[in-house]
Design an enzyme around this catalytic site. Structure first.
Site, PDB file in Angstrom:
ATOM      1  N   ASN A 177       0.843  -1.198   0.000  1.00  0.00           N
ATOM      2  CA  ASN A 177       0.000   0.000   0.000  1.00  0.00           C
ATOM      3  C   ASN A 177       0.871   1.238   0.000  1.00  0.00           C
ATOM      4  OD1 ASN A 177      -0.332   1.893   2.547  1.00  0.00           O
ATOM      5  ND2 ASN A 177       0.226  -0.151   3.300  1.00  0.00           N
ATOM      6  N   CYS A 230       8.343   8.236   8.143  1.00  0.00           N
ATOM      7  CA  CYS A 230       8.009   9.314   7.214  1.00  0.00           C
ATOM      8  C   CYS A 230       9.305  10.022   6.839  1.00  0.00           C
ATOM      9  CB  CYS A 230       7.110  10.369   7.871  1.00  0.00           C
ATOM     10  SG  CYS A 230       5.692   9.734   8.737  1.00  0.00           S
TER      11      CYS A 230
END
Lengths: 245, 303
Positions: B69, B131
């Protein structure tokens, strides 16, 4: 959404690479334009397939072999059981006031429009159907629409049946609303070539199919929407395609 | 009677099953399918300072034993999550709520953690350090001991809730990163986040995912997760939460034997919306099969 083990009572090739599958299920409530999500042996994610027809105890789907998952689905024998999530997505809004709705379908986008046309006809409306396919061999569902006195106008890209060219070239005035389902370029052409309000059923690669993963989000006028949950059917005025092109 | 209770950062959970962030929305969506109060906890969809639409589609690719994903942290931003999403979840859920917080700079992390800490319905804050740091050349916070240390140390100063750091497995030595988190004040470690992966479409000869790469998760990553949990359990004293491919009650027990105080279930929710309910229901029988009366006693039992 309901999770059920459904018995396959039919799984036949009705056109090259197009299969019709009939599933027996316990009583479920379904709306035209919704889809089911099927576990396929050997694959991790389910395969979302639109519902073509249904009654109290059966669901009919028509799917096209697009990859390994649907190829495996095509091998499912009658009598086998499939783990299905049933009644996914919002479905078409058939409460919109109209008398002569135009229904526009392309390829494997045609199946959910059959359940829709049946519902509109049952509500006393006079739907007209435009269907587009690559070639005459793939022209599925034409007889099924016509046997219910729903007129169909056909287009094929190779000209082997009906109008030679795109289905969107068949759009003529005389309709007061529209419903469409098909590949993205077709839907964008419908969006740009229709004069009335309408609804478009979108396709997107999905993870879960019931709103958990955000894998199929699109941006709309009302913010981010999940194709599987708030969709797959969107009102024309929700879509942002005009500004993108 | 099987005792499935476990403790995490001082909070008692009725069982060790927690919904993993990004696979269960904000939880309340699942309340229409079953009573979500059977769950030990829910880690809500990853949240950032500002609202994000996320990445272009396709965001999902099928893989053997799992999926890739690349959703890209789609969320309405921390303020809206606290004012709208948490209250909606609280209406139908009384157990542990974990706020999963992402960020693209130390300041963003600090802002969101401070806000989440003020929300009394949130029990634990889980830092998503997988991130890119847009202020440090896009280096992934979680892959650099120095960068991860800076974030944990900065947010720890403002966090009014137990702080758990969710680690990426895309590193050479995950135990070293876990030790840095502990040294900077983390109260727990959750692992693993997804493995960086890619699929290519044979027909168009391009990556399936619009963003090219994405995170691989699902059943297939379970052994990688068990290994990482085992290593981190040895390296730190703070509790470890096992994530990665958990799909059955047996997986829960295996993960706990590796050292997990509890587990998060992720991808399994996406193929079966009832996955966690079914795992919780089968847990007592599987415990009995392996002569386990008190689940918390097996934590780290394989060491």
């Amino acid at each position: 959404m309901i999770k059920q083990n459904c018995r396959v009572t039919e799984n036949t090739e009705i056109a090259p690479k197009f299969f019709r599958m009939v599933l027996e299920c316990e009583k479920v409530s379904i709306k035209a334009g919704q889809f089911i999500n099927i576990t396929v042996d050997g694959f991790y994610l389910r395969r979302p397939i639109s519902i073509c027809d249904f009654d109290d105890r059966t669901i009919t789907i028509i799917y096209k072999i697009m990859g390994e998952g649907t190829a495996m689905l095509a091998k499912t024998p009658s009598g086998a059981y499939l783990d299905c999530l049933i009644g996914l997505g919002n479905g078409f809004d058939t409460s919109v006031k109209c008398e002569t709705p135009l229904i526009i379908g392309g390829g494997v986008g045609a199946p959910p429009l059959f359940a829709l046309a049946k519902k509109l006809a049952a509500d006393g409306k006079k739907p007209k159907v435009l269907l587009g396919f690559n070639t005459s061999q793939e022209a599925i569902l034409v007889k099924e629409f016509e046997s219910r006195n729903i007129p169909v106008v056909l287009a094929t890209l190779d000209g082997t049946a009906g109008h030679k060219g795109f289905v969107t070239e068949l759009i003529e005035s005389g309709y007061d609303y529209f419903y469409a389902c098909g590949p993205l370029p077709m839907l964008k052409a419908v969006y740009n070539n229709t004069e009335t309000d309408g609804q478009l059923s979108l396709e997107e690669r999905m993870g879960c199919g019931f709103g958990a993963c955000m894998g199929c989000s699109i941006m709309t006028k009302g913010g981010a929407k999940r194709v599987c949950k708030e969709g797959p059917v969107f009102y024309k005025e929700e879509l942002l395609w005009q500004t993108q092109e | 009677m099987a005792d499935t209770r476990v403790k995490l950062c001082g909070i008692t959970l009725k069982n060790p099953i927690i919904a993993a962030s990004g696979t269960f929305g904000y939880g309340y969506e699942f309340a229409e399918y079953y009573d979500i109060n059977v769950l030990g906890g829910i880690s809500i969809k990853g949240t950032t300072k500002n609202s994000r639409f996320g990445n272009p589609t396709p965001r999902i690719a099928e893989c053997y034993g799992g999926l890739i994903n690349s959703v890209g942290l789609q969320n309405p931003g921390i303020d809206k999550v606290i004012s709208e999403e948490i209250p909606r979840l609280k209406k139908c859920f009384e157990n542990l709520i974990i706020a999963n917080i992402g960020g693209f700079s130390v300041d963003e992390f600090v802002y969101s953690v401070e806000k989440a800490g003020e929300c009394e319905d949130i029990g634990i804050i889980e830092l998503n350090v997988s991130c890119p740091n847009l202020h440090a050349g896009g280096i992934n916070f979680g892959t650099s001991p120095v960068e991860v240390g800076k974030v944990v140390s900065a947010v720890k100063k403002v966090a009014k809730k137990p702080l758990m750091v969710k680690l990426t497995p895309n590193v050479t030595d995950i135990a070293e990163i876990a030790k840095v988190c502990e040294a900077e004040g983390a109260d727990g470690i959750s692992l693993i986040n997804t493995l960086l992966g890619m699929r290519i479409d044979l027909r168009c000869r391009k990556p399936v995912i619009a963003n090219k790469m994405g995170g691989f998760s699902g059943k297939a990553v379970f052994p990688v997760a068990v290994r990482a949990v085992y290593q981190v359990y040895d390296a730190v004293k703070i509790p470890v939460v096992g994530i990665g491919g958990v799909s059955s009650a047996r997986d829960v027990i295996e993960m706990m034997l590796a050292g997990a105080s509890c587990v998060q279930v992720g991808s399994a929710n996406l193929v079966n919306p009832f996955a966690m309910k079914e795992i919780i229901e089968e847990l007592p029988a599987v415990m009995a099969e392996y002569d386990i009366n008190t689940l918390s006693e097996i934590i780290g039992g394989a060491h």
